[in-house]
Design an enzyme around this catalytic site. Sequence first.
Site, PDB file in Angstrom:
ATOM      1  N   ASP A 152       0.826  -1.209   0.000  1.00  0.00           N
ATOM      2  CA  ASP A 152       0.000   0.000   0.000  1.00  0.00           C
ATOM      3  C   ASP A 152       0.860   1.258   0.000  1.00  0.00           C
ATOM      4  O   ASP A 152       1.981   1.246   0.515  1.00  0.00           O
ATOM      5  CB  ASP A 152      -0.932  -0.020   1.226  1.00  0.00           C
ATOM      6  N   ASN A 162     -10.813  -2.661  -5.866  1.00  0.00           N
ATOM      7  CA  ASN A 162     -10.002  -1.680  -6.592  1.00  0.00           C
ATOM      8  C   ASN A 162     -10.613  -1.282  -7.946  1.00  0.00           C
ATOM      9  O   ASN A 162     -10.202  -0.281  -8.542  1.00  0.00           O
ATOM     10  CB  ASN A 162      -8.566  -2.180  -6.780  1.00  0.00           C
TER      11      ASN A 162
HETATM   12  C1  IPE Z   1      -5.467  -2.865  -0.470  1.00  0.00           C
HETATM   13  O1  IPE Z   1      -5.102  -1.536  -0.572  1.00  0.00           O
HETATM   14  C2  IPE Z   1      -5.414  -3.519  -1.823  1.00  0.00           C
HETATM   15  C3  IPE Z   1      -4.084  -3.731  -2.356  1.00  0.00           C
HETATM   16  C4  IPE Z   1      -2.962  -3.407  -1.798  1.00  0.00           C
HETATM   17  C5  IPE Z   1      -4.049  -4.384  -3.640  1.00  0.00           C
HETATM   18  P1  IPE Z   1      -6.169  -0.367  -0.799  1.00  0.00           P
HETATM   19  O2  IPE Z   1      -5.386   0.877  -0.901  1.00  0.00           O
HETATM   20  O3  IPE Z   1      -7.049  -0.704  -1.931  1.00  0.00           O
HETATM   21  O4  IPE Z   1      -7.026  -0.428   0.547  1.00  0.00           O
HETATM   22  P2  IPE Z   1      -7.951   0.669   1.216  1.00  0.00           P
HETATM   23  O5  IPE Z   1      -8.926   1.115   0.183  1.00  0.00           O
HETATM   24  O6  IPE Z   1      -7.076   1.788   1.655  1.00  0.00           O
HETATM   25  O7  IPE Z   1      -8.583  -0.033   2.381  1.00  0.00           O
HETATM   26  C1  IPE Z   2      -1.363   0.248  -3.473  1.00  0.00           C
HETATM   27  O1  IPE Z   2      -1.181   1.616  -3.467  1.00  0.00           O
HETATM   28  C2  IPE Z   2      -1.582  -0.297  -4.860  1.00  0.00           C
HETATM   29  C3  IPE Z   2      -2.926  -0.818  -5.117  1.00  0.00           C
HETATM   30  C4  IPE Z   2      -3.914  -0.826  -4.268  1.00  0.00           C
HETATM   31  C5  IPE Z   2      -3.171  -1.379  -6.436  1.00  0.00           C
HETATM   32  P1  IPE Z   2      -2.407   2.622  -3.501  1.00  0.00           P
HETATM   33  O2  IPE Z   2      -2.748   2.906  -4.915  1.00  0.00           O
HETATM   34  O3  IPE Z   2      -3.525   2.100  -2.682  1.00  0.00           O
HETATM   35  O4  IPE Z   2      -1.765   3.896  -2.825  1.00  0.00           O
HETATM   36  P2  IPE Z   2      -2.445   4.897  -1.786  1.00  0.00           P
HETATM   37  O5  IPE Z   2      -3.022   4.061  -0.683  1.00  0.00           O
HETATM   38  O6  IPE Z   2      -3.497   5.643  -2.533  1.00  0.00           O
HETATM   39  O7  IPE Z   2      -1.331   5.760  -1.323  1.00  0.00           O
HETATM   40 MG    MG Z   3      -4.085   2.316  -0.740  1.00  0.00          MG
END
Ligand code: IPE
Ligand code: IPE
Ligand code: MG
Length: 249
Positions: A26, A74
Amino acid sequence: VPSRQPHPAPALDRLRVPTHVAIIMDGNGRWAAAQGLPRVAGHRAGRDAVRRTIEACRDLGVPILTLYAFSTENWRRPPDEVGALMDLLHEAILAEADDLHRNGVQLRISGDLGSMAPEIRRELDRVIALTRGNQAMILNMALNYGGRAEIVRAVREIAAEVAAGRLRVEHIDERAVARRLYTGDLPDPDLLIRTANEQRLSNFLLWQLAYTEFCFLDVYWPDFGREHLVAAIAEFQHRQRRFGGAPGG
Ligand code: IPE
Ligand code: IPE
Ligand code: MG
Protein backbone atom coordinates in the site's frame (compact mmCIF):
# COMPACT_ATOMS: atom_id res chain seq x y z
CA VAL A 1 33.66 5.81 16.54
CA PRO A 2 30.38 7.10 15.16
CA SER A 3 28.67 4.52 13.00
CA ARG A 4 27.52 5.55 9.55
CA GLN A 5 24.57 3.26 10.02
CA PRO A 6 22.34 4.50 12.84
CA HIS A 7 20.18 1.37 12.77
CA PRO A 8 22.26 -1.74 12.30
CA ALA A 9 20.41 -4.47 10.45
CA PRO A 10 18.76 -6.70 13.05
CA ALA A 11 20.20 -10.17 13.35
CA LEU A 12 17.95 -12.76 11.82
CA ASP A 13 17.65 -16.30 13.02
CA ARG A 14 18.03 -18.05 9.68
CA LEU A 15 16.44 -21.18 11.07
CA ARG A 16 13.22 -19.45 12.09
CA VAL A 17 12.34 -17.57 8.94
CA PRO A 18 8.55 -17.49 8.39
CA THR A 19 7.30 -20.08 5.92
CA HIS A 20 4.65 -17.83 4.41
CA VAL A 21 4.85 -14.04 4.25
CA ALA A 22 1.87 -12.06 2.95
CA ILE A 23 2.11 -8.39 2.02
CA ILE A 24 -0.51 -5.69 1.48
CA MET A 25 1.45 -3.41 -0.82
CA ASP A 26 0.00 0.00 0.00
CA GLY A 27 0.98 3.63 -0.52
CA ASN A 28 1.86 3.87 -4.21
CA GLY A 29 -0.49 6.82 -4.66
CA ARG A 30 0.81 8.71 -1.64
CA TRP A 31 4.42 8.05 -2.66
CA ALA A 32 3.68 9.64 -6.03
CA ALA A 33 1.73 12.57 -4.55
CA ALA A 34 4.61 13.29 -2.17
CA GLN A 35 6.82 14.00 -5.17
CA GLY A 36 4.22 15.73 -7.27
CA LEU A 37 3.86 12.80 -9.66
CA PRO A 38 0.69 11.16 -10.99
CA ARG A 39 -0.51 8.07 -9.11
CA VAL A 40 0.51 5.84 -11.99
CA ALA A 41 4.15 6.77 -11.39
CA GLY A 42 3.73 5.33 -7.90
CA HIS A 43 2.42 2.07 -9.30
CA ARG A 44 5.33 1.92 -11.71
CA ALA A 45 7.81 2.45 -8.86
CA GLY A 46 5.91 -0.17 -6.88
CA ARG A 47 6.80 -2.71 -9.50
CA ASP A 48 10.52 -2.35 -8.68
CA ALA A 49 9.69 -2.93 -5.02
CA VAL A 50 7.93 -6.15 -6.01
CA ARG A 51 11.05 -7.35 -7.81
CA ARG A 52 13.27 -6.45 -4.83
CA THR A 53 10.93 -8.22 -2.43
CA ILE A 54 10.80 -11.45 -4.42
CA GLU A 55 14.60 -11.46 -4.60
CA ALA A 56 14.96 -10.75 -0.90
CA CYS A 57 12.54 -13.53 0.02
CA ARG A 58 14.46 -15.96 -2.13
CA ASP A 59 17.76 -14.93 -0.53
CA LEU A 60 16.37 -15.13 3.01
CA GLY A 61 14.80 -18.50 2.38
CA VAL A 62 11.13 -17.51 2.67
CA PRO A 63 9.40 -20.37 0.82
CA ILE A 64 6.04 -18.68 0.12
CA LEU A 65 5.29 -15.04 -0.64
CA THR A 66 1.74 -13.78 -1.21
CA LEU A 67 1.39 -10.26 -2.63
CA TYR A 68 -1.89 -8.32 -2.68
CA ALA A 69 -1.75 -6.64 -6.08
CA PHE A 70 -5.38 -5.83 -6.90
CA SER A 71 -8.50 -6.21 -4.78
CA THR A 72 -12.08 -6.86 -5.86
CA GLU A 73 -12.76 -3.33 -4.57
CA ASN A 74 -10.00 -1.68 -6.59
CA TRP A 75 -12.33 -1.63 -9.63
CA ARG A 76 -13.92 1.37 -7.89
CA ARG A 77 -10.93 3.50 -8.85
CA PRO A 78 -11.08 5.83 -11.85
CA PRO A 79 -11.01 3.86 -15.14
CA ASP A 80 -7.70 5.48 -16.10
CA GLU A 81 -6.00 4.20 -12.99
CA VAL A 82 -7.50 0.71 -13.31
CA GLY A 83 -6.39 0.62 -16.95
CA ALA A 84 -2.88 1.71 -16.04
CA LEU A 85 -2.67 -0.93 -13.31
CA MET A 86 -3.79 -3.65 -15.73
CA ASP A 87 -1.28 -2.46 -18.36
CA LEU A 88 1.49 -2.49 -15.79
CA LEU A 89 0.52 -5.95 -14.68
CA HIS A 90 0.53 -7.21 -18.24
CA GLU A 91 3.94 -5.63 -18.92
CA ALA A 92 5.34 -7.00 -15.70
CA ILE A 93 4.31 -10.59 -16.43
CA LEU A 94 5.74 -10.40 -19.93
CA ALA A 95 8.99 -8.87 -18.69
CA GLU A 96 9.54 -10.94 -15.54
CA ALA A 97 8.37 -14.42 -16.52
CA ASP A 98 11.74 -15.69 -17.72
CA ASP A 99 13.58 -14.32 -14.69
CA LEU A 100 11.07 -15.88 -12.34
CA HIS A 101 11.45 -19.19 -14.09
CA ARG A 102 15.24 -19.01 -14.12
CA ASN A 103 15.20 -18.34 -10.38
CA GLY A 104 13.04 -21.35 -9.65
CA VAL A 105 9.98 -19.34 -8.67
CA GLN A 106 6.57 -20.98 -9.04
CA LEU A 107 3.78 -18.53 -9.87
CA ARG A 108 0.30 -18.95 -8.47
CA ILE A 109 -2.72 -16.69 -8.50
CA SER A 110 -5.34 -16.11 -5.82
CA GLY A 111 -8.38 -14.34 -7.21
CA ASP A 112 -11.02 -14.31 -9.89
CA LEU A 113 -9.25 -14.12 -13.22
CA GLY A 114 -12.60 -14.43 -15.00
CA SER A 115 -13.03 -10.67 -15.11
CA MET A 116 -9.49 -9.89 -16.21
CA ALA A 117 -8.65 -9.13 -19.83
CA PRO A 118 -8.22 -12.33 -21.91
CA GLU A 119 -4.65 -11.41 -22.95
CA ILE A 120 -3.61 -11.04 -19.31
CA ARG A 121 -5.32 -14.29 -18.42
CA ARG A 122 -3.64 -16.12 -21.26
CA GLU A 123 -0.22 -14.81 -20.25
CA LEU A 124 -0.79 -15.70 -16.59
CA ASP A 125 -1.88 -19.22 -17.56
CA ARG A 126 1.25 -19.58 -19.66
CA VAL A 127 3.58 -18.51 -16.83
CA ILE A 128 1.75 -20.67 -14.29
CA ALA A 129 2.21 -23.68 -16.56
CA LEU A 130 5.85 -22.75 -17.29
CA THR A 131 6.78 -22.47 -13.61
CA ARG A 132 4.61 -25.26 -12.23
CA GLY A 133 7.51 -27.53 -11.34
CA ASN A 134 9.72 -24.86 -9.72
CA GLN A 135 10.77 -25.47 -6.13
CA ALA A 136 12.85 -22.51 -4.93
CA MET A 137 9.88 -20.39 -3.92
CA ILE A 138 6.15 -19.93 -4.43
CA LEU A 139 5.00 -16.47 -5.52
CA ASN A 140 1.26 -16.23 -4.95
CA MET A 141 -0.17 -13.07 -6.53
CA ALA A 142 -3.55 -11.95 -5.21
CA LEU A 143 -5.25 -10.47 -8.29
CA ASN A 144 -8.86 -9.39 -8.31
CA TYR A 145 -8.85 -10.96 -4.90
CA GLY A 146 -11.39 -10.41 -2.12
CA GLY A 147 -11.51 -12.42 1.08
CA ARG A 148 -15.30 -12.41 1.31
CA ALA A 149 -15.74 -13.34 -2.35
CA GLU A 150 -13.27 -16.19 -1.81
CA ILE A 151 -15.31 -17.54 1.11
CA VAL A 152 -18.59 -17.19 -0.81
CA ARG A 153 -17.05 -19.14 -3.67
CA ALA A 154 -16.03 -21.95 -1.31
CA VAL A 155 -19.49 -22.00 0.29
CA ARG A 156 -21.14 -22.28 -3.12
CA GLU A 157 -18.85 -25.10 -4.12
CA ILE A 158 -19.63 -26.96 -0.91
CA ALA A 159 -23.37 -26.37 -1.30
CA ALA A 160 -23.27 -27.69 -4.87
CA GLU A 161 -21.45 -30.83 -3.75
CA VAL A 162 -23.95 -31.41 -0.97
CA ALA A 163 -26.85 -30.86 -3.38
CA ALA A 164 -25.30 -33.35 -5.80
CA GLY A 165 -24.95 -35.90 -3.01
CA ARG A 166 -21.14 -35.97 -3.21
CA LEU A 167 -20.54 -34.40 0.21
CA ARG A 168 -22.25 -35.01 3.53
CA VAL A 169 -23.05 -32.04 5.77
CA GLU A 170 -21.31 -33.80 8.70
CA HIS A 171 -18.10 -33.81 6.66
CA ILE A 172 -17.97 -30.04 6.28
CA ASP A 173 -15.18 -28.98 8.60
CA GLU A 174 -12.42 -26.35 8.62
CA ARG A 175 -10.28 -28.43 6.32
CA ALA A 176 -13.13 -28.79 3.86
CA VAL A 177 -13.50 -25.01 3.70
CA ALA A 178 -9.76 -24.26 3.62
CA ARG A 179 -9.20 -26.68 0.75
CA ARG A 180 -11.69 -24.78 -1.38
CA LEU A 181 -10.02 -21.41 -0.93
CA TYR A 182 -7.56 -20.12 -3.55
CA THR A 183 -4.77 -20.92 -1.12
CA GLY A 184 -6.05 -24.51 -0.94
CA ASP A 185 -2.83 -26.42 -0.34
CA LEU A 186 -0.72 -23.57 1.10
CA PRO A 187 -0.11 -23.12 4.82
CA ASP A 188 -1.62 -19.98 6.38
CA PRO A 189 0.65 -16.91 6.40
CA ASP A 190 2.91 -16.65 9.44
CA LEU A 191 3.57 -12.96 8.93
CA LEU A 192 1.43 -10.23 7.37
CA ILE A 193 3.09 -6.97 6.42
CA ARG A 194 1.14 -3.86 5.43
CA THR A 195 2.97 -0.75 4.27
CA ALA A 196 1.94 2.93 4.27
CA ASN A 197 0.91 2.83 7.92
CA GLU A 198 -2.69 1.69 7.39
CA GLN A 199 -3.88 -0.75 9.99
CA ARG A 200 -6.66 -2.68 8.31
CA LEU A 201 -7.05 -5.82 6.22
CA SER A 202 -8.98 -4.37 3.28
CA ASN A 203 -10.59 -7.76 2.59
CA PHE A 204 -7.29 -9.66 2.41
CA LEU A 205 -7.09 -13.36 3.38
CA LEU A 206 -9.86 -13.12 5.99
CA TRP A 207 -9.88 -16.85 6.72
CA GLN A 208 -6.17 -17.49 6.41
CA LEU A 209 -4.97 -14.71 8.75
CA ALA A 210 -6.71 -16.15 11.84
CA TYR A 211 -3.41 -16.64 13.73
CA THR A 212 -1.01 -14.62 11.61
CA GLU A 213 1.37 -12.08 13.20
CA PHE A 214 0.78 -8.55 11.85
CA CYS A 215 3.43 -5.96 11.15
CA PHE A 216 2.41 -2.46 10.02
CA LEU A 217 5.19 -0.40 8.50
CA ASP A 218 5.43 3.34 8.04
CA VAL A 219 6.95 3.17 4.57
CA TYR A 220 5.22 3.64 1.23
CA TRP A 221 5.35 0.51 -0.91
CA PRO A 222 7.69 1.96 -3.62
CA ASP A 223 10.29 2.61 -0.88
CA PHE A 224 10.01 -0.90 0.55
CA GLY A 225 13.26 -2.81 0.39
CA ARG A 226 15.19 -5.69 1.83
CA GLU A 227 15.88 -3.80 5.08
CA HIS A 228 12.14 -3.44 5.76
CA LEU A 229 11.54 -7.11 5.11
CA VAL A 230 14.41 -8.06 7.39
CA ALA A 231 13.09 -5.72 10.11
CA ALA A 232 9.61 -7.24 9.88
CA ILE A 233 10.97 -10.78 10.06
CA ALA A 234 13.15 -9.81 13.02
CA GLU A 235 10.08 -8.47 14.80
CA PHE A 236 8.19 -11.65 13.92
CA GLN A 237 10.96 -13.68 15.51
CA HIS A 238 10.42 -11.84 18.79
CA ARG A 239 6.71 -12.54 18.91
CA GLN A 240 5.38 -15.34 21.02
CA ARG A 241 2.75 -17.24 19.06
CA ARG A 242 0.20 -19.04 21.22
CA PHE A 243 -2.59 -20.22 18.92
CA GLY A 244 -4.92 -20.00 21.89
CA GLY A 245 -2.70 -22.07 24.15
CA ALA A 246 -0.98 -21.05 27.39
CA PRO A 247 2.32 -19.10 27.28
CA GLY A 248 5.21 -21.45 26.78
CA GLY A 249 2.83 -24.34 26.34
C1 IPE B 1 -5.47 -2.86 -0.47
O1 IPE B 1 -5.10 -1.54 -0.57
C2 IPE B 1 -5.41 -3.52 -1.82
C3 IPE B 1 -4.08 -3.73 -2.36
C4 IPE B 1 -2.96 -3.41 -1.80
C5 IPE B 1 -4.05 -4.38 -3.64
P1 IPE B 1 -6.17 -0.37 -0.80
O2 IPE B 1 -5.39 0.88 -0.90
O3 IPE B 1 -7.05 -0.70 -1.93
O4 IPE B 1 -7.03 -0.43 0.55
P2 IPE B 1 -7.95 0.67 1.22
O5 IPE B 1 -8.93 1.11 0.18
O6 IPE B 1 -7.08 1.79 1.66
O7 IPE B 1 -8.58 -0.03 2.38
C1 IPE C 1 -1.36 0.25 -3.47
O1 IPE C 1 -1.18 1.62 -3.47
C2 IPE C 1 -1.58 -0.30 -4.86
C3 IPE C 1 -2.93 -0.82 -5.12
C4 IPE C 1 -3.91 -0.83 -4.27
C5 IPE C 1 -3.17 -1.38 -6.44
P1 IPE C 1 -2.41 2.62 -3.50
O2 IPE C 1 -2.75 2.91 -4.91
O3 IPE C 1 -3.52 2.10 -2.68
O4 IPE C 1 -1.77 3.90 -2.82
P2 IPE C 1 -2.44 4.90 -1.79
O5 IPE C 1 -3.02 4.06 -0.68
O6 IPE C 1 -3.50 5.64 -2.53
O7 IPE C 1 -1.33 5.76 -1.32
MG1 MG D 1 -4.08 2.32 -0.74
